[in-house]
Scaffold this active site. Structure first.
Site, PDB file in Angstrom:
ATOM      1  CB  SER A 557      -0.971  -0.052   1.184  1.00  0.00           C
ATOM      2  OG  SER A 557      -2.014   0.870   1.001  1.00  0.00           O
ATOM      3  CG  ASP A 642      -6.284  -2.812  -4.244  1.00  0.00           C
ATOM      4  OD1 ASP A 642      -7.100  -1.959  -3.833  1.00  0.00           O
ATOM      5  OD2 ASP A 642      -5.093  -2.838  -3.900  1.00  0.00           O
ATOM      6  CG  HIS A 674      -5.481  -2.640  -0.338  1.00  0.00           C
ATOM      7  ND1 HIS A 674      -4.828  -1.997  -1.368  1.00  0.00           N
ATOM      8  CD2 HIS A 674      -4.960  -2.100   0.795  1.00  0.00           C
ATOM      9  CE1 HIS A 674      -3.967  -1.124  -0.886  1.00  0.00           C
ATOM     10  NE2 HIS A 674      -4.022  -1.171   0.423  1.00  0.00           N
TER      11      HIS A 674
END
Length: 698
Positions: A557, A642, A674
């Site tokens: 991320s 995602d 994600h």
């Protein structure tokens, strides 16, 4: 946590995955063994991915009304079946008489004591959809009490147990088939506004909360407390029953809601706490004028006060999570944690004057007690571990705790002196066979003269006379603490077990070190926090036991953004990179993501606003702007579901590396978001992670 019949071999460890139970089930999963506790044999004490996935995942402690029993759940994983199963357990408040009370192929969730402790209510999909069930405390006489179309996502009994509050999804917006019923097989979605997708799903349903009657055996259909309002209650993507609360007299429900949709929703974090009168159906906004997130209401035992978590600023999802209390007679508000420079979470009233909560301070999450009227804050526990939740049992807290070296277990905590005694021992057999690496707290000097707490995890059997490769761990969030966390994907002990020194800095932008430290990262991507990362790895590279020529860097991320950015700005420090679900092209990310408040706050605004110097600095620091300086092998991982950071970001980074002639590998998951949720995909990630780094660092 798997209950699998196969033997898994990796390195020096063997996982014998015979389960405690061998009963078969006779439904759609016919012939599959029940997923239960794994039997694990670990050789040489070294953790492998298969060992990691064998741990039982303890969660959701519930103390019985008479404070004599503890109810909790444990999730087990089957790598072979590529799925999980959650079972329920009870034990005495001192940890004795531990019993597994369910043994089913369908997970039991949201379990709570009801009827004075004579019954346990829970969610199960045994009947084909998630419904509310009740059973005796020994697991016998399971009875389904709800039959709600579409299923139930969460529930809470009223204080007199004559009503049940429950959550279910309702249809949101107009579908293509509604508009064109003669095209039933058309798959196209017609989009007219923002927030058409969120984190991992297209927004075609939203949760609403309902109140149903309950006669002690069956539940009626419910009344929607939002009526026909097109808003989420609780809020997506993470909200659950904790965002709603019954008043002690059962006459009102406090609920969390952001009464916005479309573009307005995408631009704002302004949620509120509402008070719904069950008899009159009237709703009152308790937090009108408070512009940030207001969530998770909790009534005091006498019903005179309500506490909740509150962020101050609209659009800032990582603002300080403050504790507020309102006098429901006068509507006066008390900012309880005004002098406490840290977040608060998991609020629970002790009595009408004090509240227990958890907070992360200097990368350790502990139990605290707040006195509402004096605003005094007392820390109850200390040590190198994290508490995540708890139940109150008189002068004790029954709490869940983990660390960098151990998964969740249940502890009894003395509220006077903070002494903790383990009760559950779910993972004692596995932990007893493992050699965990030493975890060291280091305070490293930063380029601007501050000190940064950095966790160093050493390999098991560490020899200071040898030289080891090192991995710099870059945290996501970007404002999520690097505390004493235990992860089944980013497990620092797993990295250390593979022969790496792990360097995990609490760089600028992480909570637990005061608001100034936390907020510095906003609108400074690629700035001081990157200098912090380099300060940490440079300090460790000077150690005689670290091979400065064998340094790697990894993260997910925002941590993935960090990897991509450092790949173009590391001055040949690193020999290999690995990024998961990272932001590569910040300009594209601004228009690809869904929660626009996040992009506007963190980046400073849109890239087309040439007069916005702060935003322009953010976009000038986009990792893709430095690709011409990439010179180091890089691996990219991403999930195609995602919708927070689209998989196209990872594909762009991979393509850029290949076109530049840089060794690169991509691990793409068509069916992950994600995160990486499916067991075999998790094992695959771990295997490829170490295959990649071992190639270049060993």
């Amino acid at each position: 946590m798997n209950k699998s019949i196969m033997a898994l071999l990796l390195g020096a460890s063997v996982v014998s995955c015979g389960g405690k139970f061998s009963a078969k089930i006779e439904d759609t999963e016919k012939d599959a063994p029940l997923i239960g506790k794994a039997t694990v044999k670990v050789e040489n004490g070294i953790m492998t991915p298969e060992v990691l996935y064998s741990f039982g995942r303890v969660s959701d402690v519930q103390v019985s009304p008479d404070k004599s029993k503890v109810l909790y759940g444990v999730t087990y994983v089957s790598i072979e079946q590529n799925k999980t199963n959650r079972e329920l357990f009870t034990m005495n408040i001192d940890g004795s008489d531990k019993k597994q009370i369910t043994q089913t192929a369908k997970s039991e969730n949201n379990a709570v004591w009801v009827k004075g402790g004579a019954k346990i209510a829970f969610l199960s999909s045994e009947s084909g959809s998630s419904q509310i069930w009740e059973m005796n405390p020994d697991g016998s006489e399971r009875v389904q009490i709800s039959d709600i179309e579409g299923g139930v996502n969460g529930f809470s009994y009223s204080p007199d147990e004559k009503k049940i509050l429950y959550i279910k999804n309702i249809k949101y917006g107009e579908r293509t088939a509604d508009k064109y019923p003669d095209l039933p097989k058309a798959s196209g979605r017609i989009i007219d506004d923002l927030m058409y997708k969120h984190w991992s799903e297209w927004v075609e349903e939203i949760p609403h909360s309902f109140i149903a009657g309950y006669d002690g055996t069956k539940m009626t259909d419910g009344i929607d407390i939002l009526g026909d309002e097109p808003y989420e209650c609780p809020m997506l993507p993470f909200g659950g029953i904790e965002q709603l609360a019954w008043s002690p007299d059962g006459k009102s429900i406090a609920y969390t809601c952001r009464k916005k949709k479309g573009m307005e929703y995408a631009l704002s974090t302004n949620s509120d706490i509402y008070l719904y009168n069950i008899d009159t159906k009237e709703t009152k906004n308790l937090t009108e004028g408070m512009m940030g997130y207001d969530i998770n209401p909790v009534f005091s035992p006498d019903g005179k006060y309500i506490a909740w978590q509150s962020m101050e600023r609209d659009g800032y999802e990582s603002d300080k999570n403050r504790m507020f209390v309102m006098n429901l007679t006068t509507n006066d508000k008390i900012y309880v944690t005004e002098k406490f420079d840290y977040n608060t979470d998991y609020l629970a009233w002790n009595d009408n004057e004090s509240i227990y909560f958890v907070s992360c301070v200097e990368a350790k999450t502990h139990l605290f007690k707040a006195f509402v009227h004096t605003k005094e804050i007392n820390q109850i526990t200390k040590g190198d571990y994290d508490y995540e939740s708890f139940g109150i049992a008189g002068d004790k807290l029954i709490a869940i705790r983990h660390s960098l070296s151990a998964p969740n277990e249940i502890y009894s905590v003395n509220t006077t002196n903070g002494e903790a005694t383990e009760l559950s021992f779910e993972n004692k057999e596995i932990l007893g066979q493992l050699k965990m690496g030493k975890v060291e707290e280091r305070w490293i000097a930063t380029t601007d003269g501050k000190k940064m707490l950095t966790w160093i995890v050493y390999p098991p059997n560490f020899d200071p006379n040898k030289k080891y490769p090192a991995l710099l761990y870059c945290q996501g969030g970007p404002q999520s603490t690097v505390s004493q966390f235990w992860s089944y994907r980013w497990n620092l002990q797993m990295m250390a077990a593979n022969g790496y020194i792990v360097v995990a800095p609490n760089r600028r932008g992480l909570p637990g070190f005061g608001q100034e430290w936390l907020e510095q990262i906003s609108k400074d991507y690629g700035g001081q926090n990157m200098k912090d990362y380099l300060s940490a790895i440079d300090a460790m590279a000077k150690e005689p036991f670290v091979n400065a020529d064998k340094l790697g860097c990894t993260g997910a991320s925002y941590g993935g953004f960090s990897v991509y950015w450092l790949a173009g700005n590391h001055n040949k420090r690193f020999k290999a990179f690995l990024a998961h679900a990272g932001i590569f092209n910040v300009e594209a990310q601004y228009l690809e993501t869904e929660e626009m408040w996040f992009a506007n706050w963190d980046l400073g605004g849109s890239f087309w606003d040439r007069s916005n110097s702060i935003a322009q600095r953010s976009y000038a620091n986009s990792p893709h702007k430095f690709v011409e300086k990439w010179d180091t092998p890089i691996m990219i991982s991403h999930g195609e579901l995602d919708y927070r950071i689209l998989a196209s970001q990872g594909m762009m980074a991979f393509n850029a590396a290949k076109l530049r002639g840089i060794p690169a590998r991509m691990l793409i998951y068509p069916n992950e978001n994600h995160w990486i949720a499916q067991p075999q995909n998790g094992i695959l990630f771990q295997r490829e992670f170490f295959r990649w780094f071992d190639t270049y660092l060993k």
